[in-house]
Design a protein around this motif. Sequence first.
Motif, PDB file in Angstrom:
ATOM      1  N   GLY A 316      22.502  62.077  69.258  1.00 50.86           N
ATOM      2  CA  GLY A 316      21.665  61.137  68.527  1.00 50.86           C
ATOM      3  C   GLY A 316      22.205  60.771  67.164  1.00 50.86           C
ATOM      4  O   GLY A 316      21.452  60.298  66.297  1.00 50.86           O
ATOM      5  N   LEU A 317      23.507  60.934  66.966  1.00 51.92           N
ATOM      6  CA  LEU A 317      24.094  60.682  65.656  1.00 51.92           C
ATOM      7  C   LEU A 317      24.294  59.195  65.372  1.00 51.92           C
ATOM      8  O   LEU A 317      24.619  58.822  64.253  1.00 51.92           O
ATOM      9  CB  LEU A 317      25.448  61.407  65.552  1.00 51.92           C
ATOM     10  CG  LEU A 317      25.393  62.927  65.710  1.00 51.92           C
ATOM     11  CD1 LEU A 317      26.803  63.507  65.711  1.00 51.92           C
ATOM     12  CD2 LEU A 317      24.572  63.547  64.587  1.00 51.92           C
ATOM     13  N   HIS A 318      24.100  58.352  66.392  1.00 54.62           N
ATOM     14  CA  HIS A 318      24.334  56.911  66.214  1.00 54.62           C
ATOM     15  C   HIS A 318      23.166  56.202  65.552  1.00 54.62           C
ATOM     16  O   HIS A 318      23.293  55.055  65.136  1.00 54.62           O
ATOM     17  CB  HIS A 318      24.622  56.265  67.565  1.00 54.62           C
ATOM     18  CG  HIS A 318      23.556  56.487  68.585  1.00 54.62           C
ATOM     19  ND1 HIS A 318      23.183  57.739  69.028  1.00 54.62           N
ATOM     20  CD2 HIS A 318      22.765  55.622  69.265  1.00 54.62           C
ATOM     21  CE1 HIS A 318      22.225  57.634  69.922  1.00 54.62           C
ATOM     22  NE2 HIS A 318      21.945  56.368  70.078  1.00 54.62           N
ATOM     23  N   ALA A 319      21.994  56.854  65.466  1.00 48.18           N
ATOM     24  CA  ALA A 319      20.815  56.297  64.776  1.00 48.18           C
ATOM     25  C   ALA A 319      20.474  54.890  65.256  1.00 48.18           C
ATOM     26  O   ALA A 319      20.095  54.021  64.475  1.00 48.18           O
ATOM     27  CB  ALA A 319      21.051  56.290  63.264  1.00 48.18           C
ATOM     28  N   GLY A 320      20.593  54.669  66.554  1.00 53.74           N
ATOM     29  CA  GLY A 320      20.217  53.376  67.116  1.00 53.74           C
ATOM     30  C   GLY A 320      21.291  52.318  67.039  1.00 53.74           C
ATOM     31  O   GLY A 320      21.123  51.225  67.586  1.00 53.74           O
TER      32      GLY A 320
END
Length: 329
Positions: A316-320
């Motif tokens: 989930g490090l891409h933050a959308g």
Amino acid sequence: MPRVVVFDQFGGPDVMRVVEEPVVEPAVGEVRVRIEAFAVNPLDQMMRSGALPAAVRLPHARLGVEGTGVVDALGPEVAGLDIGDPVILTAVPDASARGSYAEYTTLPASQVVARPAALGITEAAAIWVAYSTAYGGLVEKAGMRPGDHVLITAASGGVGRAAIQIANQIGAVPIALTRHTARKDELLAAGAAAVVATDRMDVVEAVRQHTGGTGADIVLDVVTGPGQQELVKAARPGGTLVAAGFLDPRPAPFPTGAPLTIFSYRSFEHTLDAVVVRRMAAFLNAGVRLGALRPAIGKVFALDDIVEAHRHLEKGLHAGRKIVVTVQA
């Protein structure tokens, strides 16, 4: 020989490996595309892990449903394209055989469109899946019009951000739904007219407040799952709910309450329709040219780092923001 990413069994990112294999000559009606970059999508993660409902043929399965590059070879009876044309892949329904995680892929000419001149390579690699899904669900299915209040779930994600921009381009009113209050300022900056954060707000009450008490005209649900019932309550009687994703794998109860038109939407029903693809491409070109449509890009990886790219997605490090992989052919 050219490189391609494959996997022989389902599992974590480590099951992927980069191998060499010969290019495929395009058959009648096909083109070969030299890939310059592709995006990493949750759908790819589901395919790789075995969580996708559809069958994936193993071993030596490929991945990738979107990307951009230049036409490298033309098969017989292909018209309207020339070698060297920059294009965007619009549909790779058989990604396990023709996926874009590669230096080259061969696919029907009907499954590419011209790349908008105003888009850089990384943006072009990451624009089609999210924007075609949001456009298809909101415009083609729900018939979104100026002034419609549109409730958008998972608004921080790629499809959510695209839906906010598309609603604004048409003149509708995007209401962003997120689980975290910390995302409020970010979503307002991205174009949301209002933000409903479920960690501190009641969804139904907040949506009523932002719509003058009537409820949302359209709900775009890319999460589904048990929470869909709250979305039904937040819609106005006679409104439309488009279920366009399955981020929550839990079963969704049958919607009860006010009468709604409910569509189950999968983007391939439109991205394999040449007439609709032309409309999508025209809308996309106009939005890019006007500066209304622009994907949010996160980290960019090299092809040799594809395992790290998937780990980045899973953590989930891409933050959308879209994860893009560049290809040096």
